[in-house]
Design a protein around this motif. Sequence first.
Motif, mmCIF file in Angstrom:
data_model
loop_
_atom_site.group_PDB
_atom_site.id
_atom_site.type_symbol
_atom_site.label_atom_id
_atom_site.label_comp_id
_atom_site.label_asym_id
_atom_site.label_seq_id
_atom_site.Cartn_x
_atom_site.Cartn_y
_atom_site.Cartn_z
ATOM 1 N N PHE A 119 1.509 0.643 13.797
ATOM 2 C CA PHE A 119 2.741 0.546 14.579
ATOM 3 C C PHE A 119 2.634 1.110 15.988
ATOM 4 N N ILE A 124 -4.974 -4.046 14.260
ATOM 5 C CA ILE A 124 -4.920 -4.706 12.956
ATOM 6 C C ILE A 124 -6.290 -4.591 12.279
ATOM 7 N N VAL A 133 -1.878 -1.317 0.914
ATOM 8 C CA VAL A 133 -0.917 -2.109 0.120
ATOM 9 C C VAL A 133 -1.279 -2.024 -1.372
ATOM 10 N N LEU A 136 -0.541 1.397 -3.243
ATOM 11 C CA LEU A 136 0.846 1.809 -3.492
ATOM 12 C C LEU A 136 1.250 1.760 -4.978
ATOM 13 N N PRO A 137 0.970 0.648 -5.717
ATOM 14 C CA PRO A 137 1.308 0.696 -7.148
ATOM 15 C C PRO A 137 0.546 1.775 -7.914
ATOM 16 N N LEU A 140 2.324 5.094 -7.196
ATOM 17 C CA LEU A 140 3.579 5.259 -7.944
ATOM 18 C C LEU A 140 3.322 5.556 -9.423
ATOM 19 N N TYR B 34 2.970 -10.729 16.420
ATOM 20 C CA TYR B 34 2.615 -9.453 15.788
ATOM 21 C C TYR B 34 3.742 -8.963 14.875
ATOM 22 N N MET B 38 4.289 -8.288 10.817
ATOM 23 C CA MET B 38 4.671 -6.932 10.431
ATOM 24 C C MET B 38 5.879 -6.957 9.480
ATOM 25 N N ILE B 42 5.743 -6.056 5.507
ATOM 26 C CA ILE B 42 6.482 -4.898 4.965
ATOM 27 C C ILE B 42 7.483 -5.345 3.899
ATOM 28 N N THR B 45 5.664 -6.605 0.774
ATOM 29 C CA THR B 45 5.066 -5.493 0.023
ATOM 30 C C THR B 45 6.131 -4.772 -0.799
ATOM 31 N N LEU B 49 6.258 -4.983 -4.818
ATOM 32 C CA LEU B 49 5.985 -3.696 -5.472
ATOM 33 C C LEU B 49 7.122 -3.318 -6.420
ATOM 34 N N MET B 53 6.781 -2.990 -10.455
ATOM 35 C CA MET B 53 7.170 -1.771 -11.149
ATOM 36 C C MET B 53 8.254 -2.064 -12.192
#
Lengths: 202, 64
Positions: A119, A124, A133, A136-137, A140, B34, B38, B42, B45, B49, B53
Amino acid sequence: MITTLLLLAGIIVLDLVILSVDVLVLSLMLLLIAYRYKRNTKFDPLVYGLATSMTVLAIFVDVGLIRSGLLGFSMLNIVMFTGVLPDHWDLTKKLKTYRSFYSILGVIFILPHGYFHLFVDQEIRLFGIAAIVLILPLFLTSFQRIKKEMQLNEWVKLQKLSYVVYLLLFIHLISVAQGYGKIVYAVMLTLYVNNKLVKEFR
Amino acid sequence: MKFLEKLMISFVVFLILYTFISVGSRMLELTTIYLSHMYGGIIATIVSLVLLMYMLLKKSNYDR
């Protein structure tokens, strides 16, 4: 023990070696802590809270140890190499008690690194992004409360995703490292793959 | 549902959302290239996710 830890910390703080060797030094420090001190799960929420606070702080203040991903990767490095050490070793038994703890902290500390590169610097790095990415699972499900809610066989299968994450992490590190750093990470990857295969197929 | 199916479903959801959001925001010229990736990344994801879960933690009738 304290003297050894201080000496190793001095190597990192005084910037005596390159970043990739700093990872090894910090990993050694974490390994010594795990070997010497018995883990007390009572303080886990407090430590996670502190780590999260430090992570938020690192967004505003330049904490090189966190922003560079050094602390996060060193912790994940310990988690990784615990899997390749022989099970009957005393060191392995002690490290296994620290494994989920280090993996949770490792992810918490590696997030600001991703945040800044993606950011702020707008760089990249596909392998790095994919690794974060996918981690992350795993992050958790490393919490005991969530793990208890899952079926054990599914939890084990999900955790096998970590091999993909490790591979992506190493490809990312080898591609971004400069000079001898590439060699250090390549040697680490070779050692990991070699020892893991030996352990699994022996 | 088998574990692999859960993983595949969340991955497909990730890909669909990522593609729709990033391509959509570019087609409508809402963001730069870009930022379209992004936002797509996000949102995809987080949604995939949460879905994964949910599927992993949900107790099926068989388990009860």
